[in-house]
Design an enzyme around this catalytic site. Structure first.
Site, mmCIF file in Angstrom:
data_model
loop_
_atom_site.group_PDB
_atom_site.id
_atom_site.type_symbol
_atom_site.label_atom_id
_atom_site.label_comp_id
_atom_site.label_asym_id
_atom_site.label_seq_id
_atom_site.Cartn_x
_atom_site.Cartn_y
_atom_site.Cartn_z
ATOM 1 N N HIS A 169 0.853 -1.203 0.000
ATOM 2 C CA HIS A 169 0.000 0.000 0.000
ATOM 3 C C HIS A 169 0.883 1.245 0.000
ATOM 4 C CE1 HIS A 169 -2.796 3.070 1.341
ATOM 5 N NE2 HIS A 169 -3.743 2.293 0.873
ATOM 6 N N GLU A 190 -3.698 2.927 -7.340
ATOM 7 C CA GLU A 190 -4.008 4.042 -6.441
ATOM 8 C C GLU A 190 -2.972 5.150 -6.593
ATOM 9 O OE1 GLU A 190 -4.411 2.590 -2.308
ATOM 10 O OE2 GLU A 190 -6.520 2.849 -2.712
HETATM 11 O O1 G3P Z 1 -6.494 1.644 0.514
HETATM 12 C C1 G3P Z 1 -7.367 2.576 -0.060
HETATM 13 C C2 G3P Z 1 -6.955 3.950 0.289
HETATM 14 O O2 G3P Z 1 -5.585 4.166 0.089
HETATM 15 C C3 G3P Z 1 -7.745 4.982 -0.449
HETATM 16 O O3 G3P Z 1 -7.969 5.993 0.475
HETATM 17 O O4 G3P Z 1 -9.437 7.557 1.680
HETATM 18 O O5 G3P Z 1 -8.948 7.899 -0.771
HETATM 19 O O6 G3P Z 1 -10.433 6.014 -0.046
HETATM 20 P P1 G3P Z 1 -9.267 6.909 0.315
#
Ligand code: G3P
Length: 220
Positions: A93, A141
């Protein structure tokens, strides 16, 4: 599929973790289809209690180390996770990066121990490398959007490139800023198999209502 990363927010640890887990359990009571759609990743300190109290939920780890079980102190070993009857884990992550020359070997090791690895990547290049180990899933991400409330689906070209690379080899997940059913719908339209999210659920005034909103596009 929706993967809920509780992270280590005050709103999602200790007793608050149990409240969030209960909201997922209540959503499953409201619509049994939610059970197979939703995976939850409490913090490591709450993982065992979560598994014991909410065994009907798909509980997963936020991270796992590749140290072997035995005379290793303070690490989270694959054997520790498996011993809790937990078989899914996030890995690499953005907030717990382990990317390096051994990443393919590490994913292969974790999967050889029986773990289904949801590998998190910040860019296409990392996804290409991780695919050599064919993880259970790869989540794209972009770091700058994490926690922003601005959905990764506002970068459709990058999402489409990622999905074209991954889909069919590993589950293609999108994450970062995913907050509404519109974001989920857009992700599905782009070909995503699911989403990884945190703050929209953890910080929701009504987490159960938010979850029912987020799963709606998968139930349509
Ligand atoms: O693991 C998912 C996370 O990194 C995304 O964060 O708060 O943008 O949904 P968020």
């Amino acid at each position: 599929m929706i993967f809920l990363n509780f992270k280590t927010y005050p709103e999602s640890t200790g007793q608050n973790s149990l409240k969030l887990l209960d909201s997922v359990a209540q959503a499953i009571i409201e619509n049994s289809s939610v059970k197979e759609l939703v995976y939850v990743a409490p913090s490591i300190i709450d993982l065992g209690v979560a598994k014991n109290k909410f065994d009907g939920l798909n509980i997963m780890a936020q991270h796992v180390d590749t140290q072997t079980a035995g005379s290793t102190t303070g690490w989270i070993t694959a054997d520790n996770i498996i011993a809790q009857d937990i078989t899914y884990t996030l890995y690499n992550h953005s907030e717990h990066r382990v990317f390096g020359d051994n990443i393919v070997e590490n994913i292969n090791y974790l999967q050889s121990k029986g773990l289904k690895v949801i590998f998190c990547c910040e860019n296409i290049e990392e996804a290409k490398i991780a695919l050599e180990a064919k993880p259970f899933a790869i989540a794209y991400e972009p770091k700058e959007l994490i926690g922003s409330g601005v959905s990764v689906t506002t970068k459709p070209e990058a999402v489409a490139e990622f999905i074209a690379l991954v889909k069919g080899k590993s589950l293609a997940l999108i994450g970062a800023g995913v907050s509404t059913k519109e974001d989920i719908k857009k992700g599905i339209e782009l070909g995503a198999d699911g989403a990884l999210l945190a703050s929209a659920f953890v910080k929701a005034a009504d987490p159960k209502a938010k979850l029912m909103e987020l799963v709606e596009p998968f139930l349509a």
